[in-house]
Design an enzyme around this catalytic site. Structure first.
Site, PDB file in Angstrom:
ATOM      1  N   ARG A 130      51.468  35.727  -1.169  1.00 19.30           N
ATOM      2  CA  ARG A 130      51.271  35.368  -2.578  1.00 19.30           C
ATOM      3  C   ARG A 130      52.063  34.109  -2.945  1.00 19.30           C
ATOM      4  O   ARG A 130      51.624  33.274  -3.732  1.00 19.30           O
ATOM      5  CB  ARG A 130      51.642  36.526  -3.507  1.00 19.30           C
ATOM      6  CG  ARG A 130      53.081  36.970  -3.405  1.00 19.30           C
ATOM      7  CD  ARG A 130      53.439  37.940  -4.517  1.00 19.30           C
ATOM      8  NE  ARG A 130      54.778  38.476  -4.300  1.00 19.30           N
ATOM      9  CZ  ARG A 130      55.549  38.953  -5.259  1.00 19.30           C
ATOM     10  NH1 ARG A 130      55.119  38.971  -6.492  1.00 19.30           N
ATOM     11  NH2 ARG A 130      56.730  39.424  -4.984  1.00 19.30           N
ATOM     12  N   SER A 184      53.756  37.394 -11.075  1.00 15.76           N
ATOM     13  CA  SER A 184      53.632  38.245  -9.884  1.00 15.76           C
ATOM     14  C   SER A 184      52.606  37.687  -8.905  1.00 15.76           C
ATOM     15  O   SER A 184      52.814  37.718  -7.695  1.00 15.76           O
ATOM     16  CB  SER A 184      53.188  39.659 -10.274  1.00 15.76           C
ATOM     17  OG  SER A 184      54.118  40.269 -11.130  1.00 15.76           O
ATOM     18  N   GLU A 224      41.800  42.923 -18.081  1.00 13.59           N
ATOM     19  CA  GLU A 224      41.184  42.408 -16.858  1.00 13.59           C
ATOM     20  C   GLU A 224      39.685  42.179 -16.999  1.00 13.59           C
ATOM     21  O   GLU A 224      39.136  41.230 -16.439  1.00 13.59           O
ATOM     22  CB  GLU A 224      41.469  43.353 -15.679  1.00 13.59           C
ATOM     23  CG  GLU A 224      42.929  43.346 -15.217  1.00 13.59           C
ATOM     24  CD  GLU A 224      43.865  44.085 -16.159  1.00 13.59           C
ATOM     25  OE1 GLU A 224      43.383  44.889 -16.987  1.00 13.59           O
ATOM     26  OE2 GLU A 224      45.086  43.861 -16.071  1.00 13.59           O
ATOM     27  N   PHE A 266      44.068  46.161  -9.889  1.00 15.88           N
ATOM     28  CA  PHE A 266      43.609  46.009 -11.267  1.00 15.88           C
ATOM     29  C   PHE A 266      42.395  45.084 -11.330  1.00 15.88           C
ATOM     30  O   PHE A 266      41.469  45.296 -12.107  1.00 15.88           O
ATOM     31  CB  PHE A 266      44.735  45.461 -12.149  1.00 15.88           C
ATOM     32  CG  PHE A 266      46.015  46.239 -12.010  1.00 15.88           C
ATOM     33  CD1 PHE A 266      45.994  47.616 -11.774  1.00 15.88           C
ATOM     34  CD2 PHE A 266      47.249  45.612 -12.093  1.00 15.88           C
ATOM     35  CE1 PHE A 266      47.173  48.332 -11.632  1.00 15.88           C
ATOM     36  CE2 PHE A 266      48.433  46.333 -11.955  1.00 15.88           C
ATOM     37  CZ  PHE A 266      48.392  47.695 -11.719  1.00 15.88           C
ATOM     38  N   HIS A 317      49.502  41.877  -4.258  1.00 13.28           N
ATOM     39  CA  HIS A 317      50.009  43.253  -4.165  1.00 13.28           C
ATOM     40  C   HIS A 317      49.013  44.181  -3.471  1.00 13.28           C
ATOM     41  O   HIS A 317      48.814  45.326  -3.860  1.00 13.28           O
ATOM     42  CB  HIS A 317      50.369  43.801  -5.550  1.00 13.28           C
ATOM     43  CG  HIS A 317      51.520  43.074  -6.169  1.00 13.28           C
ATOM     44  ND1 HIS A 317      51.452  41.738  -6.506  1.00 13.28           N
ATOM     45  CD2 HIS A 317      52.774  43.467  -6.483  1.00 13.28           C
ATOM     46  CE1 HIS A 317      52.608  41.349  -7.010  1.00 13.28           C
ATOM     47  NE2 HIS A 317      53.433  42.370  -7.003  1.00 13.28           N
ATOM     48  N   ASP A 338      56.904  50.322  -6.054  1.00 16.81           N
ATOM     49  CA  ASP A 338      56.103  50.524  -7.269  1.00 16.81           C
ATOM     50  C   ASP A 338      55.079  51.646  -7.122  1.00 16.81           C
ATOM     51  O   ASP A 338      54.597  52.200  -8.104  1.00 16.81           O
ATOM     52  CB  ASP A 338      55.410  49.230  -7.679  1.00 16.81           C
ATOM     53  CG  ASP A 338      56.326  48.342  -8.513  1.00 16.81           C
ATOM     54  OD1 ASP A 338      57.351  48.868  -9.004  1.00 16.81           O
ATOM     55  OD2 ASP A 338      56.025  47.149  -8.662  1.00 16.81           O
ATOM     56  N   GLN A 395      49.893  50.837  -8.061  1.00 16.43           N
ATOM     57  CA  GLN A 395      49.896  49.370  -7.954  1.00 16.43           C
ATOM     58  C   GLN A 395      49.337  48.863  -6.625  1.00 16.43           C
ATOM     59  O   GLN A 395      49.262  47.662  -6.407  1.00 16.43           O
ATOM     60  CB  GLN A 395      51.328  48.836  -8.088  1.00 16.43           C
ATOM     61  CG  GLN A 395      52.169  49.524  -9.142  1.00 16.43           C
ATOM     62  CD  GLN A 395      51.684  49.256 -10.539  1.00 16.43           C
ATOM     63  OE1 GLN A 395      51.593  48.105 -10.950  1.00 16.43           O
ATOM     64  NE2 GLN A 395      51.327  50.308 -11.265  1.00 16.43           N
TER      65      GLN A 395
END
Ligand code: TPP
Ligand code: MG
Lengths: 340, 318
Positions: B16, B43, B64, B89, B115, B123, B127
């Site tokens: 990322r 993030s 989203e 998400f 993620h 988490d 997630q």
């Protein structure tokens, strides 16, 4: 900015007083004769849209700042109503009543001087955009596009037929002039917001108009879009709720009563007007007012009748929602006579 | 032992982070690029781009569905929309919006899911994107990329922007072993052979690439000649590389940090079954959600390790 407008066919061709053929027998030409091969391909944004320049079969004059009179707009509205009924009856499916309620709004947008577009060059980057979020009402859009010269009126008879880009719901890949592929309710306002933001990034004066159903307002995504459009103060975005009081399984009062849209949406930071949306005068006035507001997004709550123009026939049939079904031929004949 | 250690790899940037750097660096050349964020830019690492090009970055809040359709609208007006959120998400919350506002109209929207996998750790399962590849692959015309390290992620980011049409780029949270040092000849749909070998082929993507390299080192010690393929593009998959592996090595292990259904394993199996049926074994999460915990511990507990790859390979080799 260049302003390109084209005179709608029925006005330009001087057919004002002349009665149009009301036969239900719309010519059904071979599909290859009607739609060029290029329509079968995938249209990626920007590129293939140019291919459409060949399809407009009428030679329209360029016309600066065309604004038709209320009477002329009403005349076009009647043409659209007739074509909505003809094409859905010919297709033996579709959503005529959902299309009929939005006729004044769509007519005023396309022919009342509120939208800049070029039917011969639908991909013109600085065009204004029309997003039909309630995609099932696409017959009203196809009827307007035929009237504007995006394609010929004959081609309306190919609605929902194999090979025709006049699909059951709008498909931007197949029909130049369609600005969003819709049909899953709830997404059009967000798409329109994206287009309005793109105009901001590009520093063009493109405007975006989105038509949403009142039942569709039950989708959470629309409220997400209302909030974020207000954040970005998109003064080039106008949304219209076609509040016809019905959704698929009944009246909006029974299924999901959202109450007063104006009272709910104003606090988001939108400019909101509530009007009688089957009155051409009120629609034109409201669009003028919306045009004059440029510091925030604008909503027109357009109170309409589902099936406007042929309501007595729906009452006679005992179904004033008449959702998602075409008029049977005999009923369609009566409807056309009623509209004449 | 840490991932990649057995094969001498050093830890590099998280994918990322590499994406975030590349996006910002490419921003001035790729003027059509805009980003749409759902309140997670710090993030997903679209933040550096947003800071460098504030007029081209939009944050619509935690929404989203709206975020994806806004990206579609921007793309339909000629922009290259990069829309990033957590993989879970993005794909799960906005699946219909991806279908209707992106894939069906074939718009130039670049979906980026960070993620991904269980290696995000503490988490926990809410997630963790563990089904994102399956969901992305299920949509017609969407290119699906799962790069394994910083260098290939930077190359994938550029390839994604150059590609015309919808793409999905899967990114991880933790630092990833640097598989590619000098550079990476990244081409969408073209697998990269990291090791040549004739007895068996290990096909992997994402974090499982260094695990596969470690496994190969181990298997080589035991006298096997092992081919290792970085299958960074799941769709369109490199059929040629798979068919060659099946024909030339006769056995394949597929490793991925994803559910068993609909990911790399499924994609490889289809090609193998249709073209050159040979035994294939799978190393993946199986059919389960994971749990909270440290990332390495989770990979261990859920069997996403070089040891598991070695075991699977030995099962085929014996
Ligand atoms: C996401 C989604 N859910 C359900 C449907 C099925 N559907 C099509 S039209 C319709 C009713 C729409 O009502 P409204 O928005 O009021 O439009 P109207 O037909 O009254 O103009 C429904 C439920 C759909 N197209 N999309
Ligand atoms: Mg309604």
């Amino acid at each position: 900015m260049i302003r390109v407008r084209r005179r709608p066919r029925s006005v330009l061709s001087g057919r004002k007083g002349t009665p149009r053929s009301e036969s239900l027998q719309i010519r059904s030409p071979e599909k290859s004769e009607v739609w060029p091969e290029s329509y079968y391909g995938i249209f990626l944004t920007g590129e293939a849209l140019v291919a459409s320049t060949e399809i407009s079969q009428l030679d329209f004059e360029k016309n600066e700042g065309l604004k038709l009179s209320i009477d002329e707009l009403k005349q076009i509205a009647t043409t659209l109503r007739k074509n909505i009924i003809k094409m859905t009856t010919a297709a033996n499916s579709g959503h005529p009543s959902s299309s009929l309620s939005a006729v004044e709004v769509v007519t005023a947008l396309y022919f009342g001087g509120f939208m800049n577009y070029d039917a011969k060059n639908p991909g013109w980057p600085e065009r204004d955009r029309f997003v039909l979020s309630k995609g099932h009402a696409v017959p009203v859009l196809y009827a307007a596009m035929a009237e504007a010269g995006f394609f010929s009126e004959d081609q309306l008879s190919t609605l929902r037929k194999l090979g025709s880009p006049l699909e059951g719901h709008p498909n931007l890949k197949r029909l130049p002039g369609i600005e969003a592929s819709t049909g899953s309710l709830g997404q059009g306002l967000s798409i329109g917001l994206g287009q309005a933001l793109a105009a901001r990034v590009d520093k063009t004066s493109s405007k975006v108009f989105v038509v949403i159903g009142d039942g569709e307002m039950g989708e959470g995504q629309i409220w997400e879009a209302l909030a974020s459009a207000a954040k970005y103060k998109v003064g080039n975005l106008t949304a219209i709720i076609d509040q016809n009081g019905y959704q698929q399984t009944g009246s909006t009062k029974e299924v999901l009563d959202m109450g007063d849209f104006q009272k709910k949406i104003e606090p988001f930071g939108w400019h909101v007007q509530t009007i009688s949306g089957n009155s051409m005068e009120e629609v034109v006035e409201a669009l003028k007012t919306a045009e004059s507001i440029t510091d925030r997004p604008k909503m027109i709550v357009s109170k309409t009748k589902k099936g406007d123009g042929i309501l007595p026939l729906l009452e006679e049939a005992g179904d004033t929602n008449f959702h998602g079904k075409p008029l049977p031929p005999a009923m369609a004949e009566k409807a056309l006579a009623m509209l004449s | 032992m840490a991932l990649g250690e057995a094969s001498g790899l050093k830890l590099g940037q998280a994918t990322r982070d590499a994406f975030g750097d590349a996006l910002k660096d490419l921003g001035s050349e790729y003027k059509d690029v805009v980003t749409v964020d759902g309140d997670v830019g710090n993030s997903t690492r679209t933040e550096p781009f947003a800071q460098a090009f504030p007029d081209r970055a939009f944050n619509v809040g935690i929404a989203e569905s709206n975020m994806v359709s806004v990206a579609g609208g921007l793309a339909s007006s000629g922009k290259t929309s990069v829309v990033a959120s957590f993989a879970a998400f993005l794909l799960c919350n906005a699946y219909d919006q991806i279908r209707m506002s992106v894939a069906f109209p074939a718009l130039n929207v670049k979906l980026v899911g960070s993620h991904a996998g269980i290696s995000i750790g503490e988490d926990g399962p809410s997630q963790m994107g563990i089904e994102d590849v399956a969901l992305a692959c299920s949509l017609p015309g969407v290119v699906v990329m799962v790069p394994c390290d910083a260098v290939s992620t930077k190359a994938a980011t550029k390839a994604m922007l150059d590609h015309k049409g919808p793409t999905y780029l899967r990114l991880g949270r933790p630092k990833a072993p640097a598989v590619y040092q000098g550079g990476c000849d990244f081409e969408i749909g073209k697998a990269i052979t990291l090791k040549k070998g004739d007895d068996i082929t290990l096909i992997a993507n994402g974090l499982m690439v260094p695990a596969a390299l470690d496994a190969a080192t181990e298997l080589e010690k035991k006298g096997h000649s092992v081919r290792v393929i970085d299958m960074h593009t799941v769709k369109p998959i490199d059929e040629e590389a798979i068919i060659a592996a099946a024909k030339e090595t006769g056995k394949i292990v597929v490793a991925e940090e994803h559910l068993s259904h609909g990911g790399l394993g499924s994609a490889v199996s289809m090609v193998v079954c249709e073209n050159s049926p040979v035994p294939v074994a799978f190393v993946n999460l199986g059919d389960t959600f994971a749990e909270s915990g440290d990332g390495d511990g989770l990979l261990e507990k859920y069997g996403l390790t070089s040891n598991e790859i070695v075991k699977a390979a030995e099962g085929l080799l014996s």
